[in-house]
Scaffold this active site. Structure first.
Site, PDB file in Angstrom:
ATOM      1  N   ALA A  17      -7.060  10.661  16.278  1.00 59.07           N
ATOM      2  CA  ALA A  17      -6.506   9.220  16.283  1.00 59.07           C
ATOM      3  C   ALA A  17      -7.916   8.215  16.216  1.00 59.07           C
ATOM      4  CB  ALA A  17      -5.686   8.846  17.458  1.00 59.07           C
TER       5      ALA A  17
ATOM      6  N   GLU B 145      19.044  36.084  10.737  1.00 55.78           N
ATOM      7  CA  GLU B 145      20.439  36.647  10.249  1.00 55.78           C
ATOM      8  C   GLU B 145      21.443  37.150  11.178  1.00 55.78           C
ATOM      9  OE1 GLU B 145      17.205  37.509  10.080  1.00 55.78           O
ATOM     10  OE2 GLU B 145      16.369  38.062   7.896  1.00 55.78           O
TER      11      GLU B 145
ATOM     12  N   CYS C  78      17.172  43.765  10.325  1.00 51.68           N
ATOM     13  CA  CYS C  78      18.188  42.805   9.572  1.00 51.68           C
ATOM     14  C   CYS C  78      18.419  43.336   8.215  1.00 51.68           C
ATOM     15  CB  CYS C  78      17.609  41.342   9.601  1.00 51.68           C
ATOM     16  SG  CYS C  78      17.148  40.737  11.288  1.00 51.68           S
TER      17      CYS C  78
HETATM   18  N1  LIG Z   1      -8.543   9.417  19.473  1.00 55.58           N
HETATM   19  C1  LIG Z   1      -8.118  10.502  19.845  1.00 55.58           C
HETATM   20  O1  LIG Z   1      -7.581  11.281  19.212  1.00 55.58           O
HETATM   21  C2  LIG Z   1      -8.560  11.055  21.207  1.00 55.58           C
HETATM   22  C3  LIG Z   1      -9.517  10.876  22.138  1.00 55.58           C
HETATM   23  N2  LIG Z   1     -10.085  11.199  23.062  1.00 55.58           N
HETATM   24  C4  LIG Z   1     -10.981  10.347  23.891  1.00 55.58           C
HETATM   25  O2  LIG Z   1     -12.176  11.186  23.620  1.00 55.58           O
HETATM   26  C5  LIG Z   1     -13.114  11.034  24.889  1.00 55.58           C
HETATM   27  C6  LIG Z   1     -13.500  11.969  25.749  1.00 55.58           C
HETATM   28  O3  LIG Z   1     -14.636  12.727  24.490  1.00 55.58           O
HETATM   29  P1  LIG Z   1     -15.679  13.523  24.752  1.00 55.58           P
HETATM   30  O4  LIG Z   1     -16.302  12.984  26.132  1.00 55.58           O
HETATM   31  O5  LIG Z   1     -16.301  13.810  23.517  1.00 55.58           O
HETATM   32  O6  LIG Z   1     -14.917  14.938  25.324  1.00 55.58           O
HETATM   33  P2  LIG Z   1     -14.234  16.312  24.700  1.00 55.58           P
HETATM   34  O7  LIG Z   1     -12.856  16.075  25.076  1.00 55.58           O
HETATM   35  O8  LIG Z   1     -14.646  16.262  23.300  1.00 55.58           O
HETATM   36  O9  LIG Z   1     -14.858  17.355  25.590  1.00 55.58           O
HETATM   37  C7  LIG Z   1     -16.488  17.623  25.344  1.00 55.58           C
HETATM   38  C8  LIG Z   1     -16.791  18.829  26.072  1.00 55.58           C
HETATM   39  O10 LIG Z   1     -16.332  20.044  25.240  1.00 55.58           O
HETATM   40  C9  LIG Z   1     -17.051  21.225  25.736  1.00 55.58           C
HETATM   41  N3  LIG Z   1     -17.725  21.596  24.593  1.00 55.58           N
HETATM   42  C10 LIG Z   1     -18.066  21.255  23.308  1.00 55.58           C
HETATM   43  N4  LIG Z   1     -18.555  22.217  22.396  1.00 55.58           N
HETATM   44  C11 LIG Z   1     -18.159  23.359  23.211  1.00 55.58           C
HETATM   45  C12 LIG Z   1     -18.279  24.838  22.763  1.00 55.58           C
HETATM   46  N5  LIG Z   1     -18.971  25.186  21.705  1.00 55.58           N
HETATM   47  N6  LIG Z   1     -18.035  25.669  23.776  1.00 55.58           N
HETATM   48  C13 LIG Z   1     -17.418  25.320  24.726  1.00 55.58           C
HETATM   49  N7  LIG Z   1     -17.503  23.917  25.123  1.00 55.58           N
HETATM   50  C14 LIG Z   1     -17.378  22.990  24.445  1.00 55.58           C
HETATM   51  C15 LIG Z   1     -18.316  20.377  26.220  1.00 55.58           C
HETATM   52  O11 LIG Z   1     -18.619  20.909  27.569  1.00 55.58           O
HETATM   53  P3  LIG Z   1     -20.120  20.883  28.391  1.00 55.58           P
HETATM   54  O12 LIG Z   1     -20.385  19.621  28.593  1.00 55.58           O
HETATM   55  O13 LIG Z   1     -19.708  21.998  29.578  1.00 55.58           O
HETATM   56  O14 LIG Z   1     -20.919  21.423  27.122  1.00 55.58           O
HETATM   57  C16 LIG Z   1     -18.142  19.010  26.195  1.00 55.58           C
HETATM   58  O15 LIG Z   1     -18.563  18.270  27.372  1.00 55.58           O
HETATM   59  C17 LIG Z   1     -11.918  10.035  25.809  1.00 55.58           C
HETATM   60  O16 LIG Z   1     -12.397   8.638  25.763  1.00 55.58           O
HETATM   61  C18 LIG Z   1     -10.591  10.432  25.177  1.00 55.58           C
HETATM   62  O17 LIG Z   1      -9.943   9.165  25.490  1.00 55.58           O
HETATM   63  C19 LIG Z   1      -9.740  12.383  23.201  1.00 55.58           C
HETATM   64  C20 LIG Z   1      -8.676  13.059  22.750  1.00 55.58           C
HETATM   65  C21 LIG Z   1      -7.972  12.804  21.241  1.00 55.58           C
HETATM   66  N1  LIG Z   2      -5.933   8.285  21.841  1.00 56.08           N
HETATM   67  C1  LIG Z   2      -5.002   8.619  21.293  1.00 56.08           C
HETATM   68  C2  LIG Z   2      -4.570   9.918  21.393  1.00 56.08           C
HETATM   69  N2  LIG Z   2      -5.133  10.730  22.389  1.00 56.08           N
HETATM   70  C3  LIG Z   2      -4.799  12.034  22.855  1.00 56.08           C
HETATM   71  O1  LIG Z   2      -3.870  11.855  23.746  1.00 56.08           O
HETATM   72  C4  LIG Z   2      -3.816  12.357  25.296  1.00 56.08           C
HETATM   73  C5  LIG Z   2      -3.062  11.551  26.157  1.00 56.08           C
HETATM   74  O2  LIG Z   2      -1.892  12.132  26.217  1.00 56.08           O
HETATM   75  P1  LIG Z   2      -0.731  12.005  27.196  1.00 56.08           P
HETATM   76  O3  LIG Z   2      -1.315  12.018  28.560  1.00 56.08           O
HETATM   77  O4  LIG Z   2       0.089  13.133  27.063  1.00 56.08           O
HETATM   78  O5  LIG Z   2      -0.086  10.560  26.748  1.00 56.08           O
HETATM   79  C6  LIG Z   2      -5.436  11.755  25.234  1.00 56.08           C
HETATM   80  O6  LIG Z   2      -6.164  12.211  26.290  1.00 56.08           O
HETATM   81  C7  LIG Z   2      -5.851  12.474  23.962  1.00 56.08           C
HETATM   82  O7  LIG Z   2      -5.843  13.733  23.864  1.00 56.08           O
HETATM   83  N3  LIG Z   2      -3.630  10.576  20.609  1.00 56.08           N
HETATM   84  C8  LIG Z   2      -3.010   9.826  19.624  1.00 56.08           C
HETATM   85  O8  LIG Z   2      -1.965  10.312  19.019  1.00 56.08           O
HETATM   86  N4  LIG Z   2      -3.039   8.665  19.561  1.00 56.08           N
HETATM   87  C9  LIG Z   2      -4.130   7.831  20.193  1.00 56.08           C
HETATM   88  O9  LIG Z   2      -4.397   6.728  19.998  1.00 56.08           O
END
Ligand SMILES: NC(=O)C1=CN([C@@H]2O[C@H](COP(=O)(O)OP(=O)(O)OC[C@H]3O[C@@H](n4cnc5c(N)ncnc54)[C@H](OP(=O)(O)O)[C@@H]3O)[C@@H](O)[C@H]2O)C=CC1
Ligand SMILES: Nc1c(N[C@@H]2O[C@H](COP(=O)(O)O)[C@@H](O)[C@H]2O)[nH]c(=O)[nH]c1=O
Length: 324
Positions: free
Chosen positions: A152, A39, A74
């Site tokens: 994704a 505002e 405001c």
């Molecule tokens: N397509 C998409 O939108 C996305 C895809 N990805 C992909 O995912 C993959 C990685 O996935 P992922 O290996 O499952 O890893 P995450 O990023 O899901 O991380 C998993 C970790 O989170 C921790 N965690 C889980 N639950 C808890 C909790 N309750 N409290 C605290 N910590 C917790 C664990 O740690 P601890 O082991 O210590 O228990 C676990 O190892 C990559 O290939 C990446 O490219 C990643 C982001 C987005």
């Molecule tokens: N694979 C995937 C996503 N993945 C997310 O994007 C991160 C990478 O971000 P940056 O390093 O900033 O480019 C990756 O680690 C994961 O958190 N996001 C999406 O919109 N589409 C996709 O297909």
């Protein structure tokens, strides 16, 4: 100006001042915490243009504040103008600041004060204003941020990108994802994603806010120690990019932790393990799924209150999620 994501711990608010013919004289948005409210920005602009005495109508997305916080009320600033008609998008959920509507209505001068939600034909606009305030409302009333999950999926339903890639969705979907990064105050991720992807988490497909305050990344990791398994170099890069990096060994505590840091809206960008935990703990408010297809990606939004539940994700719509 779009200040969504720039104002935490304050909400994002806009105001327009019109003359009695409905012509916009001036407008303003609240740029960041501690700066003047919307505002005041609009009143200052009208003053600078020499049109302040022509103000007849004020449109505000949020009920004008009625208290002295970091800035004066405001409601009082509007009472010092010639405004006669005040249209309010959403009531202020903050008990410390609310009451502006009554004050304006009850002040001498017979001003009309109307909430958009009282007019059925303005329902869409009223919902936009409600969506704009809902992350702030969640933090103030429930001491936790609004949490949006972004996931994704490829054609086979997998989240894991092909070897050597971090992402696989279309440029339009990536733009949508970066609009969500821009609008939110924090990213919740898992150590698996950090170690596999070396993510940047920066806003790149759209311009980020100029001079935006620190933004928080929480890395979930239960391996112990102050920084868990987080690579030192990655942590340094995140700090250089303006992020405050926190580690949590208990996902259930993350919402309260973020609320303490003034986060209104957080997004989850994690892998399958983290998303499973978010779902099991029921920590999410809305869930944005990007389904890759061999034509345009399909975007699905689920909310805790069904397909028509209120979601701030509606504010990211129209712009970039259309097919390429
Ligand atoms: N397509 C998409 O939108 C996305 C895809 N990805 C992909 O995912 C993959 C990685 O996935 P992922 O290996 O499952 O890893 P995450 O990023 O899901 O991380 C998993 C970790 O989170 C921790 N965690 C889980 N639950 C808890 C909790 N309750 N409290 C605290 N910590 C917790 C664990 O740690 P601890 O082991 O210590 O228990 C676990 O190892 C990559 O290939 C990446 O490219 C990643 C982001 C987005
Ligand atoms: N694979 C995937 C996503 N993945 C997310 O994007 C991160 C990478 O971000 P940056 O390093 O900033 O480019 C990756 O680690 C994961 O958190 N996001 C999406 O919109 N589409 C996709 O297909």
């Amino acid at each position: 100006m779009d200040t969504l994501g720039a104002t935490a711990p304050n909400p994002s608010v806009g105001c327009a001042l019109l003359d009695q013919n409905g012509t916009v004289l001036a407008s303003g948005t609240h740029p960041k915490v501690g700066a003047p409210h919307a505002e005041i920005m609009a009143i200052n602009e009208a003053h600078q243009k020499g049109v302040l005495d022509q103000v007849h109508t004020a449109l505000v997305t949020l009920e004008p504040c009625n208290h002295t916080g970091r800035t004066p009320p405001c409601s009082e600033a509007l009472l010092n103008t010639s405004v006669k008609d005040i249209w309010i998008g959403a009531a202020d959920p903050n008990p410390k600041a609310s009451g502006g509507a009554s004050r304006l209505r009850e002040a001498p001068g017979n001003r009309n004060v109307t909430f958009l939600s009282d007019h059925a034909e303005l329902a869409d606009l009223a919902e936009d204003c409600a969506a704009l305030i809902i992350p702030f409302q969640q933090r103030v009333l429930n001491q936790r941020p609004w949490i949006s999950v972004k996931q994704a999926l490829d054609e086979a339903g997998s989240m894991v990108p092909p070897k050597g890639q971090k992402t696989f969705t279309s440029a339009a979907s990536l733009t949508l994802a970066h609009r969500l990064r821009r609008a939110t105050d924090a990213i919740i991720t898992g150590i698996g994603t950090v170690l596999t992807d070396d993510p940047s988490f920066t806003v790149r497909h759209v311009p980020d806010h100029i001079g935006r305050g620190p933004r928080i990344i929480v890395v979930c990791d239960r391996s112990g120690g102050p920084f868990g398994r987080m690579p030192t170099l990655w942590r340094a890069r995140m700090a250089e990019a303006g992020f405050t990096v926190l580690v949590s060994d208990n996902l259930a505590n993350v919402p309260a932790l973020l609320a303490e840091h003034g986060v209104n809206w957080a997004m989850v960008e994690g892998g399958p393990a983290l998303l499973k935990a978010v779902s099991e703990l029921n920590l999410w408010d809305d869930w944005l799924t990007i389904h890759k297809t061999n034509t345009a990606d399909r975007i699905d939004i689920t909310t805790q209150h069904g397909p028509h539940g209120l979601s701030p994700l509606r504010l990211l719509r129209e712009k970039t999620c259309s097919p390429e």
